[in-house]
Each structure stands twice: as C-alpha cells, then as structure tokens.
Design an enzyme around this catalytic site. Structure first.
Site, PDB file in Angstrom:
ATOM      1  N   GLY A  53       3.100  -2.737   3.786  1.00  0.00           N
ATOM      2  CA  GLY A  53       4.030  -3.846   3.916  1.00  0.00           C
ATOM      3  C   GLY A  53       3.376  -5.137   4.336  1.00  0.00           C
ATOM      4  O   GLY A  53       2.166  -5.337   4.174  1.00  0.00           O
ATOM      5  N   GLU A  54       4.198  -6.030   4.876  1.00  0.00           N
ATOM      6  CA  GLU A  54       3.740  -7.329   5.363  1.00  0.00           C
ATOM      7  C   GLU A  54       4.457  -7.662   6.665  1.00  0.00           C
ATOM      8  O   GLU A  54       5.670  -7.470   6.771  1.00  0.00           O
ATOM      9  CB  GLU A  54       4.048  -8.436   4.341  1.00  0.00           C
ATOM     10  CG  GLU A  54       3.482  -8.213   2.951  1.00  0.00           C
ATOM     11  CD  GLU A  54       1.969  -8.351   2.873  1.00  0.00           C
ATOM     12  OE1 GLU A  54       1.373  -8.891   3.823  1.00  0.00           O
ATOM     13  OE2 GLU A  54       1.389  -7.923   1.863  1.00  0.00           O
ATOM     14  N   GLY A  61      15.199 -12.320  -5.364  1.00  0.00           N
ATOM     15  CA  GLY A  61      16.375 -12.841  -4.659  1.00  0.00           C
ATOM     16  C   GLY A  61      17.331 -11.808  -4.108  1.00  0.00           C
ATOM     17  O   GLY A  61      18.476 -12.133  -3.786  1.00  0.00           O
ATOM     18  N   ASP A  82      -2.673  -8.526   8.796  1.00  0.00           N
ATOM     19  CA  ASP A  82      -1.513  -8.332   9.660  1.00  0.00           C
ATOM     20  C   ASP A  82      -1.450  -6.936  10.249  1.00  0.00           C
ATOM     21  O   ASP A  82      -0.862  -6.721  11.310  1.00  0.00           O
ATOM     22  CB  ASP A  82      -0.220  -8.650   8.902  1.00  0.00           C
ATOM     23  CG  ASP A  82      -0.102  -7.916   7.571  1.00  0.00           C
ATOM     24  OD1 ASP A  82      -1.089  -7.302   7.135  1.00  0.00           O
ATOM     25  OD2 ASP A  82       0.983  -7.975   6.961  1.00  0.00           O
ATOM     26  N   ILE A 108      -3.946  -9.748   1.697  1.00  0.00           N
ATOM     27  CA  ILE A 108      -4.439 -10.655   2.735  1.00  0.00           C
ATOM     28  C   ILE A 108      -5.795 -10.165   3.221  1.00  0.00           C
ATOM     29  O   ILE A 108      -5.995  -8.970   3.408  1.00  0.00           O
ATOM     30  CB  ILE A 108      -3.443 -10.737   3.922  1.00  0.00           C
ATOM     31  CG1 ILE A 108      -2.108 -11.321   3.446  1.00  0.00           C
ATOM     32  CG2 ILE A 108      -4.014 -11.575   5.060  1.00  0.00           C
ATOM     33  CD1 ILE A 108      -1.029 -11.335   4.512  1.00  0.00           C
ATOM     34  N   CYS A 114       0.834  -1.192   0.000  1.00  0.00           N
ATOM     35  CA  CYS A 114       0.000   0.000   0.000  1.00  0.00           C
ATOM     36  C   CYS A 114       0.877   1.253   0.000  1.00  0.00           C
ATOM     37  O   CYS A 114       2.090   1.189  -0.083  1.00  0.00           O
ATOM     38  CB  CYS A 114      -0.896  -0.001   1.240  1.00  0.00           C
ATOM     39  SG  CYS A 114      -1.807  -1.547   1.478  1.00  0.00           S
ATOM     40  N   LEU A 171      -3.449  -1.924  -1.764  1.00  0.00           N
ATOM     41  CA  LEU A 171      -3.327  -3.045  -2.685  1.00  0.00           C
ATOM     42  C   LEU A 171      -3.646  -4.288  -1.863  1.00  0.00           C
ATOM     43  O   LEU A 171      -2.876  -4.676  -0.978  1.00  0.00           O
ATOM     44  CB  LEU A 171      -1.918  -3.123  -3.274  1.00  0.00           C
ATOM     45  CG  LEU A 171      -1.646  -4.265  -4.250  1.00  0.00           C
ATOM     46  CD1 LEU A 171      -2.453  -4.073  -5.533  1.00  0.00           C
ATOM     47  CD2 LEU A 171      -0.160  -4.365  -4.581  1.00  0.00           C
ATOM     48  N   SER A 172      -4.778  -4.914  -2.108  1.00  0.00           N
ATOM     49  CA  SER A 172      -5.267  -6.000  -1.250  1.00  0.00           C
ATOM     50  C   SER A 172      -4.505  -7.292  -1.510  1.00  0.00           C
ATOM     51  O   SER A 172      -4.471  -7.787  -2.642  1.00  0.00           O
ATOM     52  CB  SER A 172      -6.762  -6.225  -1.503  1.00  0.00           C
ATOM     53  OG  SER A 172      -7.485  -5.033  -1.313  1.00  0.00           O
TER      54      SER A 172
END
Length: 640
Positions: free
Chosen positions: A73-74, A360, A97, A51, A2, A48-49
């Site tokens: 974030g997450e 990565g 979260d 979860i 988001c 931005l959905s």
C-alpha cells in the site's frame, strides 16, 4: 503496491512453500522478491516499486532486528509520522513509507494505526513475543486474508496464495452461496472458502500461542452530523479536501496517470491532478465501438478541453467473454459485477503507459450519489402517515397481482429498511433463490444476515442508514475489491483520493440537505465541481460503467456459452438447471435482468477455476493462456 504472504511454521512444510505462495501473487509485485524465515515464522514479499525505487526492500526490520514487516500500500502522511519518530530517536535508512510502519509499531504498537492515512495492509512479526500482527486500512482499499482452522495459520494479500500451502484445506463454503446470490459478494468477514477470513476494514488481528484475536481500531460513523451546514459551506470544504487529498495521493517516483469516465467523480479527480502537477497527465478511458455504451468521446472532449491527453482503450465481446475465467481466478471469490471485466482491460491498457493511476471511487458512497438514496424520503413519509397494519395489508393484497405502477412501492413499504433496501436483495431475493437452488435448506433470510449493520445506525434517517450500509459493504467488498484485483492483475497501482480518512471525516458531518436535494444526488460535491469543471460535466447524470453485455448475451456465440454453463455439472450440483434456463429465456425475451444471468454464470466459472476436481470441464488452460499474454515478459505467472 505489493503483495505478501506468510505462515506459522509446521514441521511437515518444506522451505520452498513460502516462495511458491509468493510466486502465486507475482502480478502484485513483479519488480522484486524477498523472504524471511526463522524457527517460528515464514514470510514472503513481492514488490512493485513506486517510491524510493532503489531501496525499500522488504521484509524490513526495526532497529534491533526483532520485528519484521511486509507491507502492501501507501502511507500518504508518512513524512509527518517520520518526523515524529525521528524526534523519538529513530533512525531511517530509506525514503520509503514502509519504514515508518516498522518503527511506528516499535514505538506505539497498535496505536500507530490511529496516526496513519493511506491504503494499506501489512504484517509484522514480533520475534521476542512470537506474535503476528496483521492490519488493514480504514476502508478496506487493500486486501488481507488469513486462514485459521485451529491447526494451521496463514496470511496473504490474496486467497489464491494459500493454494500452495500443503496444510490448506480447500473447501467450498456452500452455506454462503445464497448470500452471494443475493449480494454478489459476501458482506462479512467470511469468504467462499471455509476457514478463510477477511481482515475487515479498520481492523487488526493478533495471532499468538495458537489463538487469534480481532480488534477494531476504526469505524466510520455519523455521530457528528451538523445540521447547520449548508450546500455552499460544504461545497467550499469539499473543494479544499479534494485538492489536498489528490495532492497527497500524487506522491510517487514514477509517472502517475488517471482513469477518466464521463462522470463528475473521475473528471474532478483528474482535473485536480493536472492543476496540482501543472503538467500533462495521461488519462485513460475504456469504451466500445457502439457509442451508446461508450464514454470515449465524452472523455476525449473533456481532456482536450483542459489541454490534456486521453488514451482510449476499446474492447469487444470476444475480449470480454474470453477473459471471464481469468477474471474469476484473479478475483479469488466470485464477483458478478460486469464492470470488473471492463476495469481489467482499462487497467491493462493503462499499465502499458504508467505504473500508478488515480480513480474516482467513493464519491457516491460518501457524498450521496446513488439514485436509490432518493427513495428514502418517500418511504419515510409513507411509513409516517400510514399505519403499519394498513401497509402490511396493502402489501399482502397486491403482491401477487399482475404488475402495475406502484405495486413495488406498496410491497416494499411494509418492510423495514434492513429488508427493503435493494442492496440486500441486489440480485436474487428469497423466493427467487428458492426456485433455483437445488438444496432448499441452504436458503436463508439475507436481510437477517446484514441487519446488524442497519442496527448500528438505527437512530439515523433512512438515507444515512443506506449510505452507512454501502460504506460498510458495497464499497469495500465490491467497488474497492474489483479495483484492487483488476489493477493488480496487471501490476498497476490504483489510488482513490475520495476514499480517504480526511474526506470521510468531513462527509460524516454532512446533513441530508447537503447530500441530496429534490432529484439531485451528491449536490455539494457537484457544486464544488462546478467551480472547477464545465457545468455539463459537474451535473452529468451518473452512468456507472455502461456496457453492452446484456445485448451480447443474446448473440448466438455467447448465448451458447451461457446455456452450456447452465447445464454443466457445476450447475447440476447446485441449481435446478431448468429454472436457470427459464430465467435465461426470460432475459432473452426482455423480462429478466442481465445481472441474474451473469451472477450464476460467473459463479459457475469461478467454481470451475477453483474446484476443477469437481468438474468435467477443466478451464485452467484458458487461464494459463490469458496469463501468458498478460505477463509475456515474466518467466513465472499465476496458474489456477
């Protein structure tokens, strides 16, 4: 993923300003928007959905509605934190979260940050205390800025959001131009805009009663290096950590894909994801028609070999040079890393299929993957066995001679690491800047600008100092910066399982012998990968993000674009244009690096984007055109 914005209210600011600021970063969250206002604070949010798609709207409140959260974030360990908070009596209304942050801050205050594992930036407004709390994740994966000129206080996920606030004074921070020319980014809390600051990795900021306090809650260090560890034991631990981290980073209620190059890092992450999910996962690779620069065939063969799908994304020179002004807009600050443009198109193509992609980044910094780290041993031996006065004499004697093999080693061997390390003069050194800068008084010793970072680990060996420097500068301000900006420009969430609190905690214990051996970099990671990947992938030489940009610059169409920029009014404002053209001529003759050309060229484009009032040529129409194409289904899109 988001984006959010906010400011301390002022009487001369209209209510709709917060909405304009949020719309400026719509690309970070095209799914939803919401706002909070009271007499003191205004906050805006774009979602931005990923979860709990049906819930999780922000701003979000604590139980007594006295604290307000916006979050980007997450939090990968949110279920563990959630369980702990439930035991303390907190009730949860959603499965997202973000709710653990608002209740966690209510329960523990800033100590909450000691519990989090993830990539994040968030703002919490405490109505009772009339206090704003800003926090950024451990390594700077997610961005957060604030503007503080002593009268106006603003904050946002991206600097461009400040443009819509009437009390934001847009000023170019010209004193930082030589710093940018050296590093290609600004390796400090400062930015190219005056009074705009980064919340640095591992920091939180408190703004109250007109005063701003900065606090460090986390700092990566090498205080627990364990020399008893072996390559075998470290490789075994890395296998466990990578598997666990990739698993944590796969949590989502939407499909997760993966970037895939020909290198070991992205291949390892992608391979682990397929094993964890036990299903098909799409991978995406950027390349060109010219096989010399393209990783598409290699990535396709690897994906096919493990029974997975790979989607190639190809671009050409017109794509690359055409998008550059738009890239500078999305980037906020000039960044001359050529791979940023490739990452933009990779993200754009990936977003057509998935909302989340693994990547990565971080393996080279944490596990010792850059070839420059191999220099540490020879220089340490030279400095140990040759007295300082001899080294200085040799350097002075050879520095002005015609080039010969070993000359560069002798010159650099007389310098301390804080001056010698190539990241410090990554693009232009002091003497080169002296030739091109119009205002010679701007030129500074860039080594002095970042010496304090080396001083923080001065008791460690040189390779460790190099890695520490990269983890605190190159990783957050270049690698992660472009990953966030280029993915979010396309409304794609990119996750980096190798830039992780638990991975870093272990990496900090690794001795040199388990990071490099002989001419082999990140040896323990490669050994871990050998158990999971084909040997030719695990041991493949690092390519970076190869591109034909240097060759494209020599083609008439793009050569003219660069020459026009090098003689533009912006070039004349800051540089000796004759010197710029001479450097470009050297590049055309194969005697100067492409990076020197690209750094000046992208800076000029950036300045034209953000300071068009100083320019004879307004390139904002091109940015609008590119944005319309990129966000064709949106009613609103960012405009410079």
């Amino acid at each position: 993923m988001c984006g959010f914005v906010g400011y301390v209210n002022q009487t001369d600011v209209q209510d709709d300003v917060i909405e304009k600021m949020a719309n400026r970063i719509r690309h970070r969250g095209p799914d939803d928007e919401a706002f909070f206002r009271d007499n003191n604070i205004s906050m805006g949010f774009r979602r931005l959905s990923i979860i709990d798609l049906a819930h999780g709207k922000q701003p979000m409140y604590n139980q007594d509605q006295t604290k307000v959260l916006t979050f980007n974030g997450e939090i990968y360990n949110y279920k563990e934190i959630r369980k702990e908070l439930k035991e303390l009596g907190y009730n949860f209304r959603t499965e997202v979260d973000s709710e653990v942050l608002i209740h966690g801050y209510d329960a523990w205050g800033p100590e909450l940050l000691q519990k989090t594992r993830g990539m994040y930036a968030f703002a919490i407004y405490n109505q009772k205390e009339n206090e704003v709390f800003l926090a950024r994740d451990h390594f700077g994966i997610k961005p957060l800025y604030y503007y503080d000129d002593g009268e106006t206080f603003l904050w946002a996920s991206e600097i461009k959001a400040f443009l819509d606030h009437p009390n934001f004074k847009k000023e170019f921070n010209k004193e930082l131009l030589p710093i940018h020319l050296s590093f290609e980014f600004i390796p400090s809390k400062e930015t190219m805009f005056k009074h705009v600051y980064k919340v640095m990795p591992g920091q939180y900021v408190i703004h109250k009663n007109g005063k701003t306090e900065v606090h460090q809650y986390y700092k990566f260090n090498y205080d627990k290096i364990d020399n008893s560890q072996t390559v075998e034991s470290d490789a075994s631990q890395i296998r466990k950590l990578v598997r666990e981290s990739v698993d944590a980073h796969m949590v989502a209620d939407v499909e997760v894909g993966s970037f895939l190059s020909s290198g070991v890092d992205s291949s390892y992450v992608f391979n682990e994801a397929t094993k964890i999910k036990k299903q098909h996962i799409q991978s995406f690779t950027l390349g060109y028609d010219r096989s010399k620069y393209s990783e598409i065939d290699w990535a396709h063969d690897f994906a096919e070999g493990i029974g997975q799908k790979n989607t190639p994304i190809k671009i050409d020179a017109d794509d690359y040079f055409g998008i550059l002004p738009t890239i500078m807009y999305y980037m906020d600050e000039p960044l001359s890393n050529p791979s940023a443009m490739q990452l933009y198109f990779l993200s754009k193509g990936t977003r057509e299929h998935v909302k989340v992609a693994l990547s990565g980044e971080g393996a080279d910094e944490f596990f010792g993957g850059y070839n420059t780290y191999l220099e540490a041993g020879p220089f340490e031996r030279y400095q140990k066995w040759v007295p300082g006065f001899v080294r200085k004499g040799l350097a002075k004697a050879v520095e002005n001679l015609p080039r010969f093999h070993g000359q560069r080693f002798l010159v650099r061997g007389a310098q301390p690491l804080s001056e010698r390390y190539y990241r410090v003069n990554y693009v232009y050194n002091y003497h080169e800047r002296e030739k091109i800068l119009k205002d010679k008084n701007l030129n500074v010793d860039t080594g002095a600008y970042t010496k304090h970072i080396f001083d923080e680990v001065k008791d460690k060996d040189e390779m460790t100092q190099m890695q520490y420097f990269d983890i605190n500068t190159w990783l957050p301000f270049d690698i992660l910066q472009k990953a966030d900006r280029m993915s979010m420009a396309n409304s794609l969430e990119v996750r980096t399982p190798l830039v992780d609190r638990e991975v870093a905690k272990f990496a900090a214990t690794m001795p040199i012998k388990t990071r490099i051996q002989g001419d082999t970099t990140k040896i323990s990671l490669r050994k871990a990968a050998q158990a999971e990947l084909p040997e030719k992938v695990a041991n493949k030489e690092k390519l970076g993000f190869p591109s034909p940009v240097a060759q494209w610059m020599k083609e008439p169409k793009y050569k003219k674009m660069i020459e026009d920029a090098f003689t533009s009014d912006v070039a004349k404002k800051f540089f000796d244009t004759d010197a710029l053209l001479e450097i470009f001529k050297e590049h055309l003759n194969g005697k100067s690096s492409m990076q020197k050309i690209f750094t000046i060229y992208t800076f000029i484009l950036w300045y034209q984007v953000y300071f068009p009032e100083d320019c004879e040529h307004d390139i904002r129409d091109q940015i609008r055109f590119n944005n319309v194409k990129a966000h064709a289904n949106e009613q609103n899109f960012a405009e410079a």
